[in-house]
Design an enzyme around this catalytic site. Structure first.
Site, PDB file in Angstrom:
ATOM      1  CG  HIS A  94      -2.039   0.893   1.231  1.00  0.00           C
ATOM      2  ND1 HIS A  94      -1.730   2.591   1.373  1.00  0.00           N
ATOM      3  CD2 HIS A  94      -3.340   0.380   0.761  1.00  0.00           C
ATOM      4  CE1 HIS A  94      -2.823   3.159   1.374  1.00  0.00           C
ATOM      5  NE2 HIS A  94      -4.812   2.474   1.347  1.00  0.00           N
ATOM      6  CD  GLU A 142      -5.322   2.182  -3.071  1.00  0.00           C
ATOM      7  OE1 GLU A 142      -6.384   2.889  -2.934  1.00  0.00           O
ATOM      8  OE2 GLU A 142      -4.664   2.133  -2.576  1.00  0.00           O
TER       9      GLU A 142
END
Length: 223
Positions: A94, A142
């Protein structure tokens, strides 16, 4: 009729998604999942994972695992540990918990060996293609500048979603592509699917919403 989309909610380290409130939100997600046509999973903190995995029927993911096995690794939590406590899989790399390429590969491989699902996060088209080559179950693109912004990547940078899907599929036809960053509404979700993504990875749009249940219901089209 479109196939089932994927919604994974990352609780991050938000106060609204920790401890008792995490369990409450997990049960909200379970309830909404039972009433909609989408797959709903949640990514929770290590401390909450064992309890929540026992208490709900939906899939529960770790937010990160360390690229180590068992041994002299003080303070580390590996894939084997989350497997023992009922995790479905883990997010990997992430943007708030970046890893080296070798560590991403280690985690994807070990999660696969354990029968767990890997969701590798990326930030642009080239990294999405590179991640797809490691054969994870999912790649979630993302753009970091849009995370938590309320500005959906599916609107602000639709070409990133389209080109990421194309790049990933050219490398690995079986990998599934999600998109994240700024996703908050059903319109954002549908747009992501129209651009070729198979679902979304989101956090604040649900976790920090004033009415979490209503926010998730709206996202999946129940309102």
């Amino acid at each position: 009729m479109r196939k089932m989309g994927v919604v994974i909610i990352n609780f991050k380290a938000y106060k609204e998604g920790f401890g008792k409130r995490a369990l409450e939100l997990a049960k909200i997600a379970e309830n909404v999942a039972s009433r909609c046509d989408e797959y709903v999973g949640i990514a929770v903190s290590f401390l909450d994972l064992p309890v929540i995995a026992r208490e709900v029927s939906i899939d529960v993911y770790a937010q990160h695992v360390d690229a180590v096995g068992f041994g002299s690794h003080t303070g580390r939590i590996n894939a084997d540990m989350i497997a023992e406590y009922g995790a479905k899989g883990s997010l990997v790399n992430h943007s708030e918990r970046r890893l080296k390429l070798a560590d991403i590969e280690f985690n994807v491989s070990r999660l696969r060996e354990l029968g767990l699902t890997s969701v590798v996060c990326t930030n642009n088209v080239p990294t999405t293609a590179a991640a797809a080559a490691l054969n994870p179950d999912f790649v979630a693109v993302e753009p970091p500048e849009l995370i938590g912004s309320g500005i959906p990547v599916s609107k602000a940078e639709p070409e990133v979603v389209e080109n990421s899907v194309k790049a990933a599929k050219e490398v690995n036809k079986s990998v599934r592509v999600l998109c994240g960053a700024g996703i908050t509404t059903h319109e954002d979700y549908v747009k992501a699917l129209e651009l070729g993504a198979e679902g979304v990875l989101l956090a604040s749009g649900v976790v920090k919403a004033e009415d979490q249940k209503r926010a998730l219901e709206e996202l999946v089209g129940l309102l």
